[in-house]
Structure formats: C-alpha cells, structure tokens
Design an enzyme around this catalytic site. Structure first.
Site, short mmCIF file in Angstrom:
data_model
loop_
_atom_site.label_atom_id
_atom_site.label_comp_id
_atom_site.label_asym_id
_atom_site.label_seq_id
_atom_site.Cartn_x
_atom_site.Cartn_y
_atom_site.Cartn_z
N HIS A 56 -39.37 -27.43 6.21
CA HIS A 56 -38.57 -26.20 6.31
C HIS A 56 -37.17 -26.56 6.82
CE1 HIS A 56 -41.95 -22.95 6.55
NE2 HIS A 56 -42.17 -23.85 5.59
N GLU A 58 -35.34 -25.24 9.08
CA GLU A 58 -35.21 -25.24 10.54
C GLU A 58 -35.69 -26.56 11.14
OE1 GLU A 58 -36.74 -20.97 9.53
OE2 GLU A 58 -36.80 -22.97 8.63
N CYS A 86 -40.58 -18.80 10.59
CA CYS A 86 -42.03 -18.62 10.53
C CYS A 86 -42.66 -19.07 11.84
CB CYS A 86 -42.59 -19.41 9.34
SG CYS A 86 -42.60 -21.20 9.61
N CYS A 89 -41.98 -22.85 12.64
CA CYS A 89 -40.59 -23.12 13.05
C CYS A 89 -40.28 -22.49 14.41
CB CYS A 89 -39.62 -22.64 11.98
SG CYS A 89 -39.77 -23.59 10.44
#
Length: 152
Positions: A56, A58, A86, A89
């Site tokens: 991801h 992040e 999410c 993260c």
C-alpha cells in the site's frame, strides 16, 4: 501546513498508479523541522506490480521515510494520503508514531481512521495521531471512481 498543496502531489501519485493498473492511492510523508516542511518520502500503491497486498502507498512511504531519516519513529511527520488508511496501514502509522494523518476521501469499506474503524483513537493505541479528513475529498474520490469505472 498547506494540506491542499501536499494533497495535490498525492493525487498526482494516485493518477500515476492508475495509469499502470494499480488502485489509485498516493501518499507522502512531510516532516516538520525548524518551522520548515519537507517531503521526505512519497509512494503510490504497488500491490499489482509487487504481487503483494502489503504494498500500500502508506506502507511504502513509511518504509522510505524511515530509511531516509534513519529513524524508527516519525512523530514530527504528517502522512498525506488520498484515501483514508485501512486497518493495516492505520496500525503501521501508530507503530511508526506518525504525528498527523491527513486524508482525502473516506473509505466506506475499510476506513480505519474514523469511517468504519477508528484504530488511532482506540484506548489501547500507544500513539494518537491527529486525524484530518476531507482534504480535496471530491477530487480524490473522482480519481478512484474513474479508475473503477474503467475497470468494469
């Protein structure tokens, strides 16, 4: 800190991700030192490229910032991301002690910074970053909607 300015860069990163078939999420970490803001890392989703659900934007930005700064904790940093983080993260942001999280549009399915879950505000959270949502929300949402419209 000019949230909109930094969010525009995150949106550019999200568009670059969409152009190569990734879910369009862009993120950057901005460090605040001596009254100056400096982008120390930026990333876009790379889950398809890497073949991992862990890639991801992040997390990639966190890894890059920690490597560049040589620091485990990023208390003087703000994460700017186009979509609400999410649970994975959000957990990483807490463990890295990120001081502030600024996001564009909420995630009604997996949002973990206030929409569906609120992991940073949980009583067991050792770090409670300041949360700021809705920055350039419509533009961030439009990038995501266009991506999924094209895929259908």
């Amino acid at each position: 800190m000019d949230y909109r300015f930094y969010m525009q860069r995150a949106i550019e990163l999200a568009r670059q991700a969409a152009a190569v078939g990734e879910v369009p999420v862009g993120a950057l970490l901005v460090r605040h030192t001596g009254g100056v803001d400096e982008v120390v890392a930026e990333a876009a989703n790379r889950t398809e490229e890497v073949g991992s659900p862990l890639a991801h934007a992040e997390l990639l930005a966190l890894f890059a910032a920690q490597e560049k700064l040589g620091e485990r904790y990023l208390t003087d940093c703000t994460l700017v991301v186009t979509m609400e983080p999410c649970p994975m993260c959000a957990g990483a942001l807490i463990l890295a002690r990120v001081g502030q999280v600024v996001y564009g549009c909420p995630d009604s399915r997996w949002g973990a910074c206030g929409s569906v879950f609120n992991i940073p505000e949980h009583t067991a959270s050792p770090c409670k970053p300041q949360l700021v949502g809705g920055i350039c929300e419509e533009e961030c949402r439009a990038v995501l909607q266009e991506f999924f419209r094209q895929r259908r």
